[in-house]
Design a protein around this motif. Structure first.
Motif, mmCIF file in Angstrom:
data_model
loop_
_atom_site.group_PDB
_atom_site.id
_atom_site.type_symbol
_atom_site.label_atom_id
_atom_site.label_comp_id
_atom_site.label_asym_id
_atom_site.label_seq_id
_atom_site.Cartn_x
_atom_site.Cartn_y
_atom_site.Cartn_z
ATOM 1 N N TYR A 25 11.749 30.517 -69.974
ATOM 2 C CA TYR A 25 10.619 30.402 -71.385
ATOM 3 C C TYR A 25 10.557 29.867 -72.107
ATOM 4 C CZ TYR A 25 8.163 31.466 -75.528
ATOM 5 O OH TYR A 25 7.218 31.887 -76.638
ATOM 6 N N ASP A 26 9.593 29.176 -72.598
ATOM 7 C CA ASP A 26 9.859 27.740 -73.690
ATOM 8 C C ASP A 26 8.693 28.508 -74.696
ATOM 9 O OD1 ASP A 26 8.125 26.155 -75.326
ATOM 10 O OD2 ASP A 26 7.963 24.502 -73.891
ATOM 11 N N PRO A 27 9.918 28.442 -75.927
ATOM 12 C CA PRO A 27 8.719 29.010 -76.765
ATOM 13 C C PRO A 27 8.163 28.277 -77.980
ATOM 14 C CG PRO A 27 11.469 28.464 -77.608
ATOM 15 C CD PRO A 27 11.023 27.242 -76.249
ATOM 16 N N SER A 28 7.433 27.170 -77.424
ATOM 17 C CA SER A 28 6.307 26.830 -78.055
ATOM 18 C C SER A 28 5.394 27.230 -76.975
ATOM 19 C CB SER A 28 6.451 25.256 -78.422
ATOM 20 O OG SER A 28 6.324 25.169 -77.025
ATOM 21 N N ARG A 29 5.730 27.648 -76.977
ATOM 22 C CA ARG A 29 4.471 28.468 -75.796
ATOM 23 C C ARG A 29 4.063 29.905 -75.825
ATOM 24 N NH1 ARG A 29 2.573 24.265 -72.468
ATOM 25 N NH2 ARG A 29 0.620 26.199 -71.062
ATOM 26 N N SER A 30 3.297 30.772 -75.622
ATOM 27 C CA SER A 30 2.480 32.076 -75.944
ATOM 28 C C SER A 30 3.564 33.014 -74.999
ATOM 29 C CB SER A 30 1.394 32.549 -74.858
ATOM 30 O OG SER A 30 1.677 33.646 -74.677
ATOM 31 N N TYR A 31 4.655 33.925 -75.476
ATOM 32 C CA TYR A 31 5.764 34.848 -74.964
ATOM 33 C C TYR A 31 4.796 35.403 -73.902
ATOM 34 C CZ TYR A 31 8.737 37.959 -74.096
ATOM 35 O OH TYR A 31 9.387 39.692 -73.812
ATOM 36 N N ASP A 32 3.655 36.240 -74.981
ATOM 37 C CA ASP A 32 2.638 37.107 -73.915
ATOM 38 C C ASP A 32 2.590 36.206 -72.841
ATOM 39 O OD1 ASP A 32 3.156 38.387 -76.280
ATOM 40 O OD2 ASP A 32 1.622 38.820 -76.856
ATOM 41 N N ALA A 33 2.019 35.377 -72.640
ATOM 42 C CA ALA A 33 1.229 34.529 -71.350
ATOM 43 C C ALA A 33 2.690 34.777 -70.427
ATOM 44 C CB ALA A 33 1.056 33.518 -71.649
ATOM 45 N N TRP A 34 3.283 34.544 -70.810
ATOM 46 C CA TRP A 34 4.822 33.605 -69.549
ATOM 47 C C TRP A 34 5.405 35.799 -69.824
ATOM 48 C CZ3 TRP A 34 9.828 36.066 -70.808
ATOM 49 C CH2 TRP A 34 10.912 35.336 -69.751
ATOM 50 N N ILE A 35 5.223 36.981 -69.661
ATOM 51 C CA ILE A 35 5.568 38.264 -69.262
ATOM 52 C C ILE A 35 5.043 39.021 -68.658
ATOM 53 C CG2 ILE A 35 5.327 39.419 -71.697
ATOM 54 C CD1 ILE A 35 7.743 40.923 -71.030
ATOM 55 N N THR A 36 3.307 37.662 -68.920
ATOM 56 C CA THR A 36 2.571 38.510 -68.048
ATOM 57 C C THR A 36 1.652 38.367 -67.043
ATOM 58 O OG1 THR A 36 0.834 39.421 -69.920
ATOM 59 C CG2 THR A 36 0.027 39.170 -68.221
ATOM 60 N N ALA A 37 2.607 37.207 -66.948
ATOM 61 C CA ALA A 37 2.459 36.890 -65.460
ATOM 62 C C ALA A 37 3.693 36.976 -65.055
ATOM 63 C CB ALA A 37 2.825 35.022 -65.571
#
Lengths: 217, 218
Positions: B99-111
């Motif tokens: 996980y890259d904190p500069s990007r959306s967490y929600d998009a990461w976990i949803t994927a």
């Protein structure tokens, strides 16, 4: 009520074993690391073969130069796209990134076959001579693919087969770029066919084997 | 603000090709509130990557509705959504470094949740195809139809999964490949890149650790 408590029990268990982790560097930086290895191999080949022959061929037949540039760009963009697909949440459309450079590579190689003169410092390969090219591309693609797979196993490719196809494309294109340094044959149908066969074989083997190796997460 | 912080979107590819907001199906919460919640979860996950257990437990608990929504969108049956939640939590634990904190967490976990949902659908599809419909077989299974026992078995399975999650990575991999996915030693070796001997040793150690844990619990 039992389901939420199960989830919270799992969350507690995961929390209990939490340790700090080293964050994955961004895809472009990981791709650059792999390209540095390719550049190091290129440097060794330049020391051995020199750059004169390649530059003479490129000056005499610009289509060969464009094909070489296309192969290098294909390797770089395919590796970048593979690393991007290794991060959850990144768009699958990253896979389109190497398409334009690959078209340049294939198109320029194909155009070379239409020339009716021979590029300087080269010969037209006989029916058995391009086998050396095939061996070269496959021999270099194996370690370069293995390195990419090893690097990507630290990530989380949610589309393992697509990622493996990009790994195959990156390593085959990088190997074809390296071959350009010591390639003494002019563009001809038999040579082009051998290169295409090698590239397709590398991509297919990666899709079959690499996809499985990347799926275990 | 969040979009402008992309670390590696030099070509802006993810910005151009961004998927529909994964949280859109969750609720009618205003976009700014959703963005705030996403940023809050991103900050918790960043702290978790540094080893902050409280932030980690918070972000995982806060992610449950996102995971359920992703599973529902993929068409997972209500009965199986909790399995997807558990599998997703285990995957998140293994790959939290991606996980890259500069990007959306929600998009990461949803994927991740969507992928685990697809895996669950495929696995149920395979199981359904393997099912026997012979009446005699069904008769033999009548004693297994007891709902209370099924629930108990499910709970045991979840406890086991939680215990597996706490095993060292090599042992966990051996259990997942050989016991849970029922792969042969040769297949597991091919998938993991480890040799069969190492897998056998890891499986043996894992089973010993699990036995100790469950005997300790009872």
């Amino acid at each position: 009520m039992s389901e939420p408590s199960n989830h919270h029990r799992l969350i507690d268990a995961l929390g209990a074993e939490l340790v700090p982790v080293r964050r994955l560097p961004p895809p472009w930086r990981r791709a650059a690391g792999w390209l540095l290895v390719v550049a190091a191999i290129a440097a060794v080949l330049f020391v051995h073969y020199g750059s004169g022959g390649m530059l003479r061929r490129w000056a005499g037949a610009p289509d060969l130069a464009w094909a070489g540039v296309g192969a290098v760009l294909t390797a770089a963009t395919a590796a970048w796209a593979a690393f991007a697909l290794g991060v959850p949440g990144r768009s699958a459309r990253w896979a389109w990134l190497p398409v334009a450079p690959a078209l340049l590579w294939v198109g320029a190689s194909g155009l070379g076959c239409l020339r009716d003169w021979i590029a300087p410092g080269t010969v037209v390969a006989g029916p058995h001579q391009p086998i050396g090219c095939l061996q070269f591309i496959i021999a270099f693609s194996v370690p370069l693919s293995a390195l990419l797979i090893w690097l990507l196993r630290r990530a989380c490719p949610l589309r393992p087969v697509l990622t493996a196809v990009l790994i195959g494309l990156a390593s085959a294109a990088a190997s074809a770029s390296l071959l350009e340094i010591c390639h003494e044959f002019d563009a001809a149908a038999s040579d082009l066919l051998t290169h295409a066969l090698a590239v397709v074989a590398v991509i297919a083997v990666n899709a079959a084997m690499g996809g499985r190796l990347l799926r275990s997460r | 603000m969040h979009a402008s912080l992309t670390a590696d979107g030099a070509l802006g590819l993810d910005g151009v090709f961004r998927r529909p907001d994964p949280r859109a199906a969750l609720s009618a919460t205003p976009a700014s509130a959703q963005q705030e919640a996403d940023q809050r979860r991103a900050a918790w996950m960043a702290a978790a990557q540094a080893g902050d257990r409280r932030a980690y437990e918070r972000v995982l608990a806060d992610s449950l509705p996102l995971i359920r929504a992703a599973a529902r969108r993929q068409g997972v049956a209500t009965d199986n959504i909790d399995d997807v939640v558990q599998e997703t939590l285990l995957t998140v634990h293994r790959v939290r470094h991606t996980y890259d904190p500069s990007r959306s967490y929600d998009a990461w976990i949803t994927a991740i949740a969507s992928r685990r949902a697809i895996d669950a659908l495929r696995s149920h599809g395979r199981r359904d195809r393997r099912e026997l419909h012979d009446e005699q077989v069904l008769d033999m299974q009548t004693d297994h139809a007891d709902a209370a026992r099924d629930t108990e078995r499910e709970q045991e399975a979840r406890r086991l999964r939680a215990a597996i999650a706490t095993l060292p990575p090599g042992q966990r991999e051996a259990v997942e490949q050989l016991a849970l996915r029922e792969r042969s030693l040769a297949e597991a070796a091919e998938h993991t890149g480890r040799n069969a001997g190492a897998l056998k040793v890891n499986l043996h150690r894992a089973l010993k650790a699990l036995r100790n844990r469950f005997h300790g619990d009872s």
